[in-house]
Design a protein around this motif. Structure first.
Motif, short mmCIF file in Angstrom:
data_model
loop_
_atom_site.label_atom_id
_atom_site.label_comp_id
_atom_site.label_asym_id
_atom_site.label_seq_id
_atom_site.Cartn_x
_atom_site.Cartn_y
_atom_site.Cartn_z
N TYR A 74 0.79 -1.26 0.04
CA TYR A 74 0.00 -0.10 0.10
C TYR A 74 1.01 1.29 0.03
O TYR A 74 0.73 2.06 -0.99
CB TYR A 74 -0.93 0.17 1.25
N ALA A 77 3.04 1.69 -3.16
CA ALA A 77 2.41 2.39 -4.19
C ALA A 77 2.04 3.57 -4.22
O ALA A 77 2.18 4.12 -5.18
CB ALA A 77 0.87 1.33 -4.43
N LEU A 82 1.55 5.03 -7.77
CA LEU A 82 0.51 4.11 -8.36
C LEU A 82 -0.77 3.76 -7.59
O LEU A 82 -0.65 4.11 -6.43
CB LEU A 82 1.52 2.91 -8.62
N ALA A 83 -1.60 3.08 -8.32
CA ALA A 83 -2.79 2.83 -7.53
C ALA A 83 -2.64 1.84 -6.49
O ALA A 83 -1.78 0.85 -6.44
CB ALA A 83 -3.89 2.14 -8.57
N PRO A 84 -2.91 2.19 -5.23
CA PRO A 84 -2.55 1.11 -4.06
C PRO A 84 -3.74 -0.01 -4.27
O PRO A 84 -4.72 0.12 -4.92
CB PRO A 84 -2.95 1.91 -2.71
N PRO A 85 -3.52 -1.27 -3.47
CA PRO A 85 -4.28 -2.42 -3.51
C PRO A 85 -5.41 -2.19 -2.59
O PRO A 85 -5.30 -2.94 -1.66
CB PRO A 85 -3.23 -3.57 -3.18
N VAL A 107 -9.26 -5.16 -7.89
CA VAL A 107 -7.82 -4.44 -7.37
C VAL A 107 -6.69 -4.95 -8.33
O VAL A 107 -5.99 -3.84 -8.70
CB VAL A 107 -7.80 -4.84 -5.86
N LYS A 110 -7.13 -2.75 -11.42
CA LYS A 110 -6.69 -1.31 -11.22
C LYS A 110 -5.08 -0.90 -11.10
O LYS A 110 -4.69 -0.15 -11.53
CB LYS A 110 -7.55 -0.76 -9.93
N GLN A 111 -4.39 -2.10 -10.74
CA GLN A 111 -2.94 -1.77 -10.51
C GLN A 111 -2.47 -2.11 -11.98
O GLN A 111 -1.07 -1.72 -12.40
CB GLN A 111 -2.45 -2.93 -9.56
N ILE A 112 -2.90 -3.08 -12.80
CA ILE A 112 -2.15 -3.70 -13.86
C ILE A 112 -2.95 -3.09 -15.29
O ILE A 112 -2.15 -3.34 -16.26
CB ILE A 112 -2.29 -5.39 -13.93
N LYS A 126 1.94 -9.40 -6.96
CA LYS A 126 0.54 -8.44 -6.86
C LYS A 126 -0.20 -9.65 -6.20
O LYS A 126 -1.09 -9.30 -5.23
CB LYS A 126 0.19 -7.72 -7.91
#
Length: 246
Positions: A74, A77, A82-85, A107, A110-112, A126
């Motif tokens: 968290y 990111a 970057l977008a946190p998980p 989630v 959103k991250q990838i 991840k």
């Protein structure tokens, strides 16, 4: 007499022992005390309260299986921009342990999502940060024949089929994750993307004929033309539409 002499010797020994104790212990330097600070001297970074508040809300909403690992991901990111998980909302689950949920797949996306392909080691990292089951990851990687690099949308599509019981429900979930519509809305995605991912899943399934795939797409071509080239679950679950699974 004897008692007086004994008492004198006893007294002298006590004095000698006491002097030895004083010389060897009390003259040693005392350990330094922790410094005392006043409230005026303690400076709390202005952003700290809000950072901790947002972190706490994110942890409660996401319910990570491994809080320490997730916390590291968290803050890493956040520091990298970057977008946190973090899940968009809390999910009530009756299953304990490491499980895949729609929220956790969202989630990951959103991250990838900015990457067409992702190295398999990055994906594993991840996946682990969200405490997702390692055996399910390996199952999806084998099913998609992914080795070094993973086509992200193909992987996400297969992950949806691993979570849902049939192809129609899996594609519905996929639309909900990929859509730009508000939550609870029609969950539409671009028709070209739908065709690409549905065809991929149908071919992986192995029991759906090319003729049936074409019949589904022939029906949906008309709906897409009427809806700005967008398709959602309301279209492919309509009673007139051929079933996605054949």
């Amino acid at each position: 007499g004897i008692n007086a002499e004994y008492g004198k010797q006893w007294y002298q020994r006590r004095v000698r022992d006491t002097n030895y104790f004083i010389n060897t212990n009390l003259r040693m330097p005392l350990p330094a005390k922790d410094p005392m600070y006043s409230a005026e001297q303690i400076k709390i970074p202005p952003a700290l309260p809000d950072i901790l508040k947002q972190f706490t809300k994110a942890a409660i909403r996401t319910q990570p299986g491994d809080l320490l690992s997730w916390s590291a991901a968290y803050f890493d990111a956040l520091s990298s921009g970057l977008a946190p998980p973090v899940k968009n909302r809390f999910e009530q689950s009756s299953v304990e342990g490491k499980v895949i949920t729609p929220g956790l797949l969202a989630v990951l996306h959103k991250q990838i999502r900015m990457q067409e392909t992702v190295p398999v080691d990055d994906l594993k990292n991840k996946w682990d940060q969200l405490s997702l089951p390692a055996d399910r990851l390996q199952e999806i990687l084998r099913l998609g024949n992914f080795v070094a690099d993973v086509k992200w949308l193909n992987f996400l599509s297969l992950a949806c089929t691993a979570l849902e019981g049939n192809l129609t429900d899996a594609v519905t979930l996929l639309c909900k994750i990929l859509t730009k519509d508000p939550e609870g809305g029609p969950a539409r995605i671009a028709y070209d993307l739908f065709k690409q991912l549905y065809t991929y899943l149908a071919e992986i399934d192995g029991n759906i004929t090319q003729e049936h795939i074409e019949s589904v797409l022939a029906y949906l071509d008309n709906d897409a033309a009427k809806n700005d080239n967008m398709i959602g679950p309301a279209h492919f679950t309509h009673s007139f539409c051929p079933k996605l699974s054949g």
